[in-house]
Design an enzyme around this catalytic site. Sequence first.
Site, mmCIF file in Angstrom:
data_model
loop_
_atom_site.group_PDB
_atom_site.id
_atom_site.type_symbol
_atom_site.label_atom_id
_atom_site.label_comp_id
_atom_site.label_asym_id
_atom_site.label_seq_id
_atom_site.Cartn_x
_atom_site.Cartn_y
_atom_site.Cartn_z
ATOM 1 N N ARG A 161 0.839 -1.178 0.000
ATOM 2 C CA ARG A 161 0.000 0.000 0.000
ATOM 3 C C ARG A 161 0.886 1.243 0.000
ATOM 4 O O ARG A 161 2.020 1.213 0.478
ATOM 5 C CB ARG A 161 -0.918 0.019 1.233
ATOM 6 N N LYS A 188 -1.608 -3.137 7.774
ATOM 7 C CA LYS A 188 -2.784 -2.773 8.572
ATOM 8 C C LYS A 188 -2.831 -3.626 9.834
ATOM 9 O O LYS A 188 -2.490 -4.802 9.809
ATOM 10 C CB LYS A 188 -4.058 -2.989 7.756
ATOM 11 N N HIS A 260 -2.751 2.575 -5.886
ATOM 12 C CA HIS A 260 -3.376 1.301 -5.539
ATOM 13 C C HIS A 260 -3.493 0.373 -6.748
ATOM 14 O O HIS A 260 -3.585 -0.853 -6.586
ATOM 15 C CB HIS A 260 -4.768 1.537 -4.938
ATOM 16 N N ARG A 263 -0.911 -2.246 -6.828
ATOM 17 C CA ARG A 263 -1.201 -3.369 -5.923
ATOM 18 C C ARG A 263 -2.040 -4.420 -6.647
ATOM 19 O O ARG A 263 -1.771 -5.623 -6.566
ATOM 20 C CB ARG A 263 -1.919 -2.833 -4.687
ATOM 21 N N HIS A 286 -3.284 -9.484 3.192
ATOM 22 C CA HIS A 286 -4.729 -9.584 3.414
ATOM 23 C C HIS A 286 -5.012 -10.419 4.654
ATOM 24 O O HIS A 286 -4.418 -11.480 4.837
ATOM 25 C CB HIS A 286 -5.412 -10.223 2.205
ATOM 26 N N TYR A 295 -9.403 -11.303 -7.206
ATOM 27 C CA TYR A 295 -8.464 -11.377 -8.318
ATOM 28 C C TYR A 295 -8.689 -12.636 -9.147
ATOM 29 O O TYR A 295 -8.489 -12.630 -10.367
ATOM 30 C CB TYR A 295 -7.025 -11.336 -7.796
#
Length: 335
Positions: A161, A188, A260, A263, A286, A295
């Site tokens: 990110r 995150k 983004h 990514r 993730h 995806y």
Amino acid sequence: MKNSDFQGLLQNFFLERLINQQKVSYYTIQSYKDTFRIFLKYMNDEHGVSAYTITMEAINADTVVEFLNYLESHRKNKCKTVNNRLAAIKSFMEYISYEAPEYLSIVRRVKAIPFRNVEKKEISYLTKEEIDALLNTCKSSTPDGRRDYLMILLLYNSGMRVSEMISMQRKDVIIPSNGSCHLRIMGKGRKERTIPLWQTTTKYLIQYMNEHEIHNNDYLLSGRNVEHLTRSGVRYRIACIAKEASCKCPSLEYKSVTPHVFRHSTAMSLLQSGVDISTIAIWLGHESIETTHKYMIADMKLKENALKKLHEPEPRYLNSRYNAANDILQFLKSL
């Protein structure tokens, strides 16, 4: 717990819950802070209740729903932003549920407010040719051009990110004795992951760090008059590069090239190279594999579009094919 203790509950939510216990990122703090700042201003302007006198009873489900509608109608916020604001309020209510259980009836109703349905757009990503066009546009003769080149290399190679990239320091670059380079990324929820770099990226990164004498606590990507590039600075530079590159690569003109998008491009490149979805989920940081599943759906659409271009053989049907009775067809039609 008294009604007037809302201010104390909110302060403890930030200091104890978010910062000390959950250790959330700086960006999460800023997002939650903005939510309550806007909410308190809304309560003052629309309901005449100041931040100093507001009580927990005032933050009920009806008020929160009205606030969400206000965000959408007056501030023109999109559903995704409205959902982020609601998520912050629900997180606060979760904290209230065990810190001040006397407000459980309010908590339950607020937590039952549904999130907005967000329109799911097709995943946009860049092809290898488009990535090459962007890299070739960066001017290697200037310091800013070399920094831009490294920025695009890192985004595409790692799939990180933009917030993760701009906060990266020299100490996050791991170079073992065998010469293969890894990046230690803090994602995150303060979840750490390690990503390997290609030899070309490794070579350029080491050369860049030596050239700019980047030491242990220095940021990899410096900005003008700031310690490191900002998110808006990265977006601006990528937009400029994409605009220039579109002259030689016309397909870029029809794509929204944002940080983004790199990514997404990394994920699609890994998937099309045969990397399994679990590895891609770990690579991107993730929390759930369900997030990565999109995806696979995007890749399947590509395959379906390719299949449509192939010449289909003429179909053969058996004469003894079953024919449904009219009454059952009418029944199915009525459903």
